[in-house]
Design a protein around this motif. Structure first.
Motif, PDB file in Angstrom:
ATOM      1  N   PRO A  32      10.478 -52.407  13.671  1.00 34.93           N
ATOM      2  CA  PRO A  32       9.746 -51.377  14.405  1.00 34.93           C
ATOM      3  C   PRO A  32       8.648 -50.728  13.578  1.00 34.93           C
ATOM      4  CG  PRO A  32      11.884 -50.547  13.703  1.00 34.93           C
ATOM      5  CD  PRO A  32      11.854 -51.999  13.343  1.00 34.93           C
ATOM      6  N   PHE A  33       7.655 -50.197  14.283  1.00 32.86           N
ATOM      7  CA  PHE A  33       6.577 -49.422  13.659  1.00 32.86           C
ATOM      8  C   PHE A  33       6.593 -48.007  14.227  1.00 32.86           C
ATOM      9  CE2 PHE A  33       5.195 -53.761  12.995  1.00 32.86           C
ATOM     10  CZ  PHE A  33       4.675 -53.730  11.707  1.00 32.86           C
ATOM     11  N   ASP A  34       6.269 -47.044  13.366  1.00 32.30           N
ATOM     12  CA  ASP A  34       6.212 -45.646  13.789  1.00 32.30           C
ATOM     13  C   ASP A  34       4.862 -45.292  14.396  1.00 32.30           C
ATOM     14  OD1 ASP A  34       8.839 -44.806  12.545  1.00 32.30           O
ATOM     15  OD2 ASP A  34       7.771 -45.518  10.755  1.00 32.30           O
ATOM     16  N   VAL A  35       3.825 -45.943  13.915  1.00 26.51           N
ATOM     17  CA  VAL A  35       2.462 -45.715  14.396  1.00 26.51           C
ATOM     18  C   VAL A  35       1.845 -47.078  14.678  1.00 26.51           C
ATOM     19  CG1 VAL A  35       0.181 -44.743  13.890  1.00 26.51           C
ATOM     20  CG2 VAL A  35       2.242 -43.627  12.990  1.00 26.51           C
ATOM     21  N   VAL A  36       1.342 -47.254  15.882  1.00 28.13           N
ATOM     22  CA  VAL A  36       0.695 -48.516  16.261  1.00 28.13           C
ATOM     23  C   VAL A  36      -0.698 -48.198  16.785  1.00 28.13           C
ATOM     24  CG1 VAL A  36       0.757 -50.489  17.815  1.00 28.13           C
ATOM     25  CG2 VAL A  36       2.864 -49.690  16.738  1.00 28.13           C
ATOM     26  N   ILE A  37      -1.708 -48.784  16.152  1.00 21.61           N
ATOM     27  CA  ILE A  37      -3.098 -48.498  16.503  1.00 21.61           C
ATOM     28  C   ILE A  37      -3.744 -49.787  16.991  1.00 21.61           C
ATOM     29  CG2 ILE A  37      -5.321 -47.659  15.657  1.00 21.61           C
ATOM     30  CD1 ILE A  37      -3.751 -46.010  13.579  1.00 21.61           C
TER      31      ILE A  37
ATOM     32  N   MET B 212       9.025 -42.905   4.680  1.00 21.36           N
ATOM     33  CA  MET B 212       7.720 -43.573   4.736  1.00 21.36           C
ATOM     34  C   MET B 212       7.531 -44.202   6.118  1.00 21.36           C
ATOM     35  SD  MET B 212       6.269 -46.772   2.461  1.00 21.36           S
ATOM     36  CE  MET B 212       6.339 -45.858   0.917  1.00 21.36           C
ATOM     37  N   ARG B 213       6.424 -43.850   6.770  1.00 20.87           N
ATOM     38  CA  ARG B 213       6.160 -44.398   8.090  1.00 20.87           C
ATOM     39  C   ARG B 213       5.658 -45.837   7.997  1.00 20.87           C
ATOM     40  NH1 ARG B 213       2.131 -40.085  10.786  1.00 20.87           N
ATOM     41  NH2 ARG B 213       0.996 -40.705   8.910  1.00 20.87           N
ATOM     42  N   GLN B 214       6.034 -46.620   8.999  1.00 26.39           N
ATOM     43  CA  GLN B 214       5.534 -47.981   9.143  1.00 26.39           C
ATOM     44  C   GLN B 214       4.374 -47.956  10.143  1.00 26.39           C
ATOM     45  OE1 GLN B 214       6.740 -50.650   7.338  1.00 26.39           O
ATOM     46  NE2 GLN B 214       8.043 -49.140   6.282  1.00 26.39           N
ATOM     47  N   VAL B 215       3.206 -48.444   9.724  1.00 27.92           N
ATOM     48  CA  VAL B 215       1.990 -48.339  10.528  1.00 27.92           C
ATOM     49  C   VAL B 215       1.400 -49.728  10.740  1.00 27.92           C
ATOM     50  CG1 VAL B 215      -0.324 -47.326  10.678  1.00 27.92           C
ATOM     51  CG2 VAL B 215       1.527 -46.053   9.567  1.00 27.92           C
ATOM     52  N   LEU B 216       1.077 -50.045  11.982  1.00 29.32           N
ATOM     53  CA  LEU B 216       0.431 -51.319  12.312  1.00 29.32           C
ATOM     54  C   LEU B 216      -0.953 -51.056  12.889  1.00 29.32           C
ATOM     55  CD1 LEU B 216       0.705 -54.473  12.752  1.00 29.32           C
ATOM     56  CD2 LEU B 216       1.326 -53.901  15.105  1.00 29.32           C
ATOM     57  N   ILE B 217      -1.946 -51.774  12.398  1.00 26.11           N
ATOM     58  CA  ILE B 217      -3.321 -51.641  12.887  1.00 26.11           C
ATOM     59  C   ILE B 217      -3.840 -53.027  13.236  1.00 26.11           C
ATOM     60  CG2 ILE B 217      -5.668 -50.895  12.339  1.00 26.11           C
ATOM     61  CD1 ILE B 217      -3.877 -49.287   9.999  1.00 26.11           C
ATOM     62  N   THR B 218      -4.180 -53.248  14.498  1.00 26.91           N
ATOM     63  CA  THR B 218      -4.776 -54.528  14.883  1.00 26.91           C
ATOM     64  C   THR B 218      -6.272 -54.483  14.578  1.00 26.91           C
ATOM     65  OG1 THR B 218      -5.297 -53.915  17.185  1.00 26.91           O
ATOM     66  CG2 THR B 218      -3.074 -54.764  16.731  1.00 26.91           C
ATOM     67  N   GLY B 219      -6.837 -55.651  14.288  1.00 30.59           N
ATOM     68  CA  GLY B 219      -8.248 -55.680  13.895  1.00 30.59           C
ATOM     69  C   GLY B 219      -8.480 -54.868  12.643  1.00 30.59           C
ATOM     70  N   GLY B 220      -7.544 -54.957  11.697  1.00 28.89           N
ATOM     71  CA  GLY B 220      -7.583 -54.088  10.522  1.00 28.89           C
ATOM     72  C   GLY B 220      -8.380 -54.605   9.346  1.00 28.89           C
ATOM     73  N   GLY B 221      -9.077 -55.720   9.511  1.00 22.99           N
ATOM     74  CA  GLY B 221      -9.766 -56.315   8.374  1.00 22.99           C
ATOM     75  C   GLY B 221     -11.160 -55.785   8.113  1.00 22.99           C
ATOM     76  N   THR B 222     -11.802 -55.233   9.128  1.00 24.70           N
ATOM     77  CA  THR B 222     -13.191 -54.785   8.972  1.00 24.70           C
ATOM     78  C   THR B 222     -13.408 -53.461   9.698  1.00 24.70           C
ATOM     79  OG1 THR B 222     -13.909 -55.992  10.958  1.00 24.70           O
ATOM     80  CG2 THR B 222     -14.057 -57.158   8.853  1.00 24.70           C
ATOM     81  N   GLY B 223     -14.545 -52.840   9.397  1.00 22.73           N
ATOM     82  CA  GLY B 223     -15.033 -51.694  10.153  1.00 22.73           C
ATOM     83  C   GLY B 223     -14.043 -50.562  10.304  1.00 22.73           C
ATOM     84  N   ILE B 224     -13.882 -50.096  11.534  1.00 22.15           N
ATOM     85  CA  ILE B 224     -13.006 -48.965  11.819  1.00 22.15           C
ATOM     86  C   ILE B 224     -11.569 -49.276  11.428  1.00 22.15           C
ATOM     87  CG2 ILE B 224     -11.981 -47.631  13.709  1.00 22.15           C
ATOM     88  CD1 ILE B 224     -14.722 -47.706  15.087  1.00 22.15           C
ATOM     89  N   GLY B 225     -11.098 -50.468  11.762  1.00 18.41           N
ATOM     90  CA  GLY B 225      -9.719 -50.820  11.440  1.00 18.41           C
ATOM     91  C   GLY B 225      -9.433 -50.773   9.954  1.00 18.41           C
TER      92      GLY B 225
END
Length: 239
Positions: A67-72, A1-14
Motif C-alpha cells: 500500500p501507499f499513503d500518498v498517491v499522485i 515514514m509515509r509511502q508515496v507513489l508518483i506517476t510520471g515521476g521522471g521529468t518536470g512536475i513529477g
C-alpha cells in the motif's frame, strides 16, 4: 515514514514532486515508461523506480502489491491542435494517458489505502476553462476533475482525501515544446513566444515545478485533512 507513489515521476512536475517528498523524509516510488529517465531523476536521492505505463491496467495494478499513503497521478500530456485537426488517434491517446491513467491509478490505490491517505491528481487550468488549441487535453483534464470530485465523495467518511492541483503553464519540457512550436508557427523569437505562452497568467510568468511540489506537500499534510474534492488553481490569477 509515509509511502508515496508518483506517476510520471521522471521529468518536470513529477520529478519536482518526487524530490520534495523524498527531501521531507518520505519513501518515494516514481513510475514512468522510460527506465533511463526514472534512474536519472532518482540518482541523487533514495527513490525507487518502477517502469509502468499508466494506460496499461495490469501494469498499474502491479504497482500496488504494497500500500501507499500518498498517491499522485501526474502522468499526462497530449498533442496540440484545434478540433478539426485532432485525429481520433490523438484524441484517444490523450484521454488514455490523462483520464484513464488517473482512473486506473486511483482505482488500484484505494483498496489498500487507510485513514490519512491522500489521492492527488495533477490536472491543469485546462480542467477549469476551455482552450481551443488543446481540445482533447482540455476534455481529459475536465474529466480528471470530475473523477476527483466523485472519488472525494466516495472517501469522505474514511479519512482519505482526493484533490486536484491545476497549474497554469509550468516551466517544464512540455512548456518548452509549446514555446518552440510558437516560434516556428509565428516566426518569432523565444522571448516573444514565451510572452505569448505566459500572457494568460496575470503575473506574466511560468509556474515553477517546485511551486506545484509544495502544493502537493501541503495537500498531503495533516493540516489539509478538511480539503477534499478541491481543484487548487496554481496560475497567478489566471482562474
Amino acid at each position: 515514514m509515509r509511502q508515496v507513489l508518483i506517476t510520471g515521476g521522471g521529468t518536470g512536475i513529477g520529478r519536482a514532486i518526487a524530490h520534495a517528498f523524498a527531501d521531507a523524509g518520505d519513501a518515494v516510488t516514481i513510475t514512468g515508461r522510460r527506465p533511463d529517465v526514472l534512474k536519472e531523476a532518482a540518482k541523487s536521492r533514495a527513490i525507487t523506480c518502477r517502469t509502468a505505463d499508466v494506460t496499461d491496467e495490469a501494469a498499474v495494478a502491479a504497482l500496488f502489491g504494497t500500500p501507499f499513503d500518498v498517491v499522485i497521478a501526474n502522468a499526462g500530456g497530449g498533442a496540440s491542435g484545434k478540433l478539426v485537426k485532432t485525429s481520433l488517434a490523438d484524441w484517444n491517446s490523450t484521454l488514455a494517458v490523462n483520464l484513464t491513467g488517473t482512473f486506473l491509478t486511483f482505482r488500484a490505490a484505494l483498496p489498500h489505502m487507510t485513514t490519512g491517505g491522500r489521492l492527488i491528481a495533477i490536472a491543469s487550468t485546462a480542467a477549469l476553462k476551455g482552450n481551443a488549441s488543446v481540445p482533447a487535453y482540455t476534455a481529459a483534464k475536465h474529466g480528471v476533475l470530475g473523477l476527483v470530485r466523485a472519488v472525494a465523495h466516495d472517501v469522505a467518511t474514511s479519512g482519505i482525501t482526493c484533490n486536484a492541483i491545476c497549474p497554469g503553464f509550468t516551466d517544464t519540457p512540455l512548456a518548452d515544446d509549446a514555446i518552440t512550436g510558437l516560434m516556428r508557427r509565428f516566426d518569432v523569437d523565444r522571448d516573444k513566444a514565451t510572452a505569448m505562452v505566459t500572457s494568460g497568467n496575470p503575473q506574466n510568468r511560468l509556474i515553477a515545478p517546485d511551486e506545484v511540489a509544495a502544493t502537493a506537500l501541503f495537500l498531503a499534510s495533516p493540516e489539509a485533512a478538511a480539503i477534499n474534492g478541491h481543484a487548487l488553481s496554481l496560475s497567478g490569477g489566471e482562474i
